[in-house]
Design an enzyme around this catalytic site. Structure first.
Site, mmCIF file in Angstrom:
data_model
loop_
_atom_site.group_PDB
_atom_site.id
_atom_site.type_symbol
_atom_site.label_atom_id
_atom_site.label_comp_id
_atom_site.label_asym_id
_atom_site.label_seq_id
_atom_site.Cartn_x
_atom_site.Cartn_y
_atom_site.Cartn_z
ATOM 1 N N ALA A 1 69.544 54.596 73.413
ATOM 2 C CA ALA A 1 70.251 53.940 74.507
ATOM 3 C C ALA A 1 69.298 52.956 75.175
ATOM 4 O O ALA A 1 68.095 52.992 74.943
ATOM 5 C CB ALA A 1 70.708 54.991 75.511
ATOM 6 N N GLY B 1 71.294 57.548 70.840
ATOM 7 C CA GLY B 1 72.571 56.870 70.630
ATOM 8 C C GLY B 1 72.655 56.252 69.243
ATOM 9 O O GLY B 1 73.746 56.161 68.663
ATOM 10 N N GLU C 1 73.700 58.818 66.957
ATOM 11 C CA GLU C 1 75.113 59.120 67.220
ATOM 12 C C GLU C 1 76.033 58.046 66.636
ATOM 13 O O GLU C 1 77.129 58.356 66.164
ATOM 14 C CB GLU C 1 75.337 59.279 68.727
ATOM 15 C CG GLU C 1 74.637 60.513 69.278
ATOM 16 C CD GLU C 1 74.809 60.655 70.775
ATOM 17 O OE1 GLU C 1 74.225 59.841 71.506
ATOM 18 O OE2 GLU C 1 75.550 61.557 71.211
ATOM 19 N N GLU D 1 66.906 62.991 73.281
ATOM 20 C CA GLU D 1 67.325 62.957 74.694
ATOM 21 C C GLU D 1 66.747 64.092 75.513
ATOM 22 O O GLU D 1 66.464 63.940 76.703
ATOM 23 C CB GLU D 1 68.860 63.002 74.791
ATOM 24 C CG GLU D 1 69.556 61.702 74.460
ATOM 25 C CD GLU D 1 69.794 61.496 72.970
ATOM 26 O OE1 GLU D 1 69.202 62.236 72.147
ATOM 27 O OE2 GLU D 1 70.555 60.568 72.619
#
Ligand code: NAD
Length: 674
Positions: A62, A101, A104, A124
């Site tokens: 992210a 992210g 993901e 994370e």
């Protein structure tokens, strides 16, 4: 140019991200991905999509600068859900690191192809969070509960080969042919139906695996909220339908995101980066070359300091006064490397390569060609001044002369030379080959390029460096002192070493003040006269209670160094208290916090006001990396902001402490340090 571009290759739409340095999934990237999906959706000639990245890596996470700010549409979970629901097959082409992210996004795609050198991970948890864009729900469904626990709750990335074995990656590409291999893959699967979607898979409950994982990692996870939240989400994936699992994940994510632990962990992430900046030194200042290092003293610190450079491939000349001490010192270095190799964390040839860079000598003259010389002899001003005086005649012009002193005045040491601009402190922490922190002590006359070079050297040997001013104990040890003084007073008033240590360990410190004293040596700084007994410490030293090294200190130790409370120590404490007419009373844990931790904040405020630290976050970095302050509490000054300066002042006043003016000001204005 847009950060996302598309390119038609036959009936495949290749979507390419170019958002240096790491293709972070900021708003522009998310918008670009959405637009690319619109394009693929609206074009009947497109039968499949490839998503890949230019530059050194696939999406590496992210955009953390967006954390804590109002969310900007489209949100990552929406983009990923759209990818997964897409009516045409989508292939993720992975190189570099698919992290957070990025991992993901790959999980949202229907197929994943990766180069062998790629890594996938969901780190994370290291920022006190969880992969909140479906990662905790998709990972167990595709790779199983055990790997999902490893990846989410521990946060370490896995190599592509392991991802392939686990089914997380479908295919490995050639190292240099990812784009072509991904295109071929897309071409192959463009007509395959049904399209494989991870959310449509299920994963069986695995309570034993979860229990075993929690047990195996209890120590690592102690005090942290995020690992448990990650584990709970993975567990939910085995039990709940996908959509409900996503909701559960979202709730847990929000709790973490708005909790104090993640705020603390993110604070430290940024604080560490900020620490390398020196306020009045330009970032592009020309650095002095450091290709050869000298270390004086092959004791506890000199050996560890040398290892940092040897491991980084930098030759070291190490000096002692006696052959025996030299042999012992170099022997310890070799033994340390060999035990690392025995654990499989180093190859035998790497041990020899490191040792081959070491030149032991008994002559200071051999340091004449060194670019940086670090002195690590006894903590004695006269000895240090004599050495720096000699160095002045030996070292080549421009060489940096550093002292590893813990407390001594670096300006006085510098004054023993004719070149104080070249002198500074480089204060390593024990064990110096392990501890991440380096306090770089800036003398009154230290040249800016010398300071900047020392900071850059720290980076080369993978230390986290913080600039400190010249004062007794610099940043870390200066704050330690009021804590130790108060801990001793508390003993006299009725607290026990075990009670005080427990409060600190429960707070999240790796050990309390007395455990630390036993580890470091109760006799450090002792006057060595067993007949002169003026305090508890003198009394312990007089009866040989020097700490772990003599099998007894504030605690008794068995052969395995397990501590137990000591009746002898309690008797010594009781005798002293009686002699000084101190009535013993029950001491609450709260009082221990107020009297041992609050004074550290008070001292930190003084350090800041005096300019001995550049910023409050530097003090936090010192305590996280030098003393094991729990990262989820963000360091003493971040913690002070959480507690509230007014509460800290009230606590300190209750016990008669003099309040640092800056702390008082923060309390009155409801201000914060960070
Ligand atoms: P140590 O006693 O283990 O080692 C000192 C070494 O210096 C000895 O081997 C001694 O023979 C050698 N020595 C003494 N005079 C010398 C000279 N003139 N030339 C060459 N070698 C000489 O001590 P240490 O614990 O390594 O501490 C060294 C310095 O590091 C001190 O200033 C100390 O305050 C500082 N320091 C220590 C720690 C720690 O935890 N031990 C942590 C940070 C800083």
């Amino acid at each position: 140019m847009s950060v996302i571009t598309t390119e038609r290759q036959g009936d495949v739409l290749v979507v390419v991200s170019n958002n240096p340095p790491v293709n972070a999934l900021g708003a522009a990237v998310r918008t670009g991905l959405s637009a690319a999906l619109d394009e693929a959706e609206g074009d009947d000639g497109i039968k499949a999509v490839v998503i890949r990245c230019d530059g050194r890596t696939f999406f590496a996470g992210a955009d953390i600068t967006e954390f804590g700010k109002p969310p900007v549409e489209p949100l990552l979970p929406e983009v990923i859900e759209r990818i997964e629901a897409f009516a045409k097959p989508v292939v993720a082409a992975i190189h570099g690191t698919a992290l957070g992210g990025g991992c993901e996004v790959a999980l949202g795609c229907h197929y994943r192809i990766a180069v062998p050198s790629a890594k996938l991970g969901t780190p994370e948890v290291k920022l006190g969070l969880l992969p909140g864009a479906g990662g905790t729900q998709r990972l167990p469904r595709v790779a199983g509960v055990e790997l999902a626990l490893e990846m989410t709750a521990k946060g370490d990335p896995i190599p592509a080969s392991r991802a392939k074995e686990a089914g997380l990656v479908d295919r490995l590409a050639g190292e240099g042919s990812l784009a072509a291999d991904a295109l071929a893959f897309a071409d192959e699967v463009k007509d395959v139906r049904p399209i494989p979607r991870i959310s449509e898979k299920s994963v069986a409950p695995a309570p034993e695996a979860i229990e075993a994982f929690v047990k195996a990692n209890a120590k690592r996870f102690r005090g942290f909220d995020a690992p448990a939240a990650n584990i709970a989400c993975v567990e939910a994936a085995t039990r709940l339908p996908f959509a409900e699992g996503l909701q559960f994940e979202r709730q847990e994510f929000m709790k973490l995101m708005f909790g104090s632990q993640s705020a603390a962990q993110r604070h430290i992430f940024f604080a560490e980066r900020k620490a390398s900046r020196i306020d009045d030194v330009p970032e592009d200042i020309a650095l002095r070359p450091v290709e050869k290092v000298g270390v004086i003293g092959a004791g506890t610190m000199g050996g560890g300091i040398s290892m940092n450079f040897l491991s980084a491939g930098i030759p070291v000349t190490i000096v002692e006064t006696q052959q025996e001490a030299l042999d012992r010192g170099t022997g310890v270095i070799r033994k340390n490397y060999e035990s690392t190799a025995a654990k499989g964390r180093m190859k035998p040839e790497q041990v020899e390569a490191a040792m081959g860079l070491l030149t032991p000598t008994l002559s200071l003259d051999d340091l004449a060609d060194c670019d940086l010389i670090i002195e690590a002899v006894y903590e004695n001003m006269d000895v240090k001044k004599e050495i720096f005086g000699k160095l002045d005649t030996i070292a080549k012009p421009g060489a940096i002369l550093a002292s590893n002193t813990s407390y001594l005045d670096v300006d006085e040491i510098a004054a023993a030379t004719s070149r104080p601009g070249d002198v500074l402190g480089m204060h390593f922490f024990s064990p110096a080959n392990v501890m991440k922190l380096l306090e770089v002590v800036r003398g009154a006359k230290t040249d800016k390029d010398v300071l900047a070079t020392a900071m850059a050297v720290a980076k080369r040997i993978t230390k986290v460096a913080v600039v400190a001013g010249v004062c007794h104990g610099f940043i870390g040890n200066r704050m330690l002192m009021p804590r130790q003084v108060e801990a001793m007073k508390l003993l006299m008033e009725g607290a026990t070493p075990q009670q005080i240590d427990k409060v600190h360990v429960d707070f999240g410190m790796p050990m309390g003040p007395f455990q630390m004293s036993d580890l470091a040596g109760v006799d450090i700084g002792w006057h060595r006269d067993p007949t002169r007994i003026e305090n508890i410490r003198d009394a312990l030293c007089a009866v040989g209670r020097w700490g772990q090294k003599t099998g007894k200190g504030f605690y008794d130790y068995d052969e395995k160094r397990n501590p137990s409370p000591s009746a002898e120590v309690q008797q010594i404490i009781d005798d002293f208290a009686a002699k000084e007419g101190k009535a013993k009373r029950a001491i609450s844990d709260e009082e221990i916090v107020e009297r041992t931790l609050y004074p550290m904040v008070n001292e930190g405020a003084r350090i800041l006001a005096e300019g001995m630290a550049q910023r409050a976050s530097d003090i936090d970095v010192v305590w996280i990396y030098g003393y094991g302050w729990p990262v989820y509490r963000g360091g003493p000054m971040f913690w002070a902001d959480l507690e509230g300066a007014d509460k800290i002042v009230a606590g300190l006043e209750k016990h008669g402490f003099e309040i640092a003016p800056l702390l008082k000001e923060k309390a009155e204005t409801k201000g914060r340090f960070n």
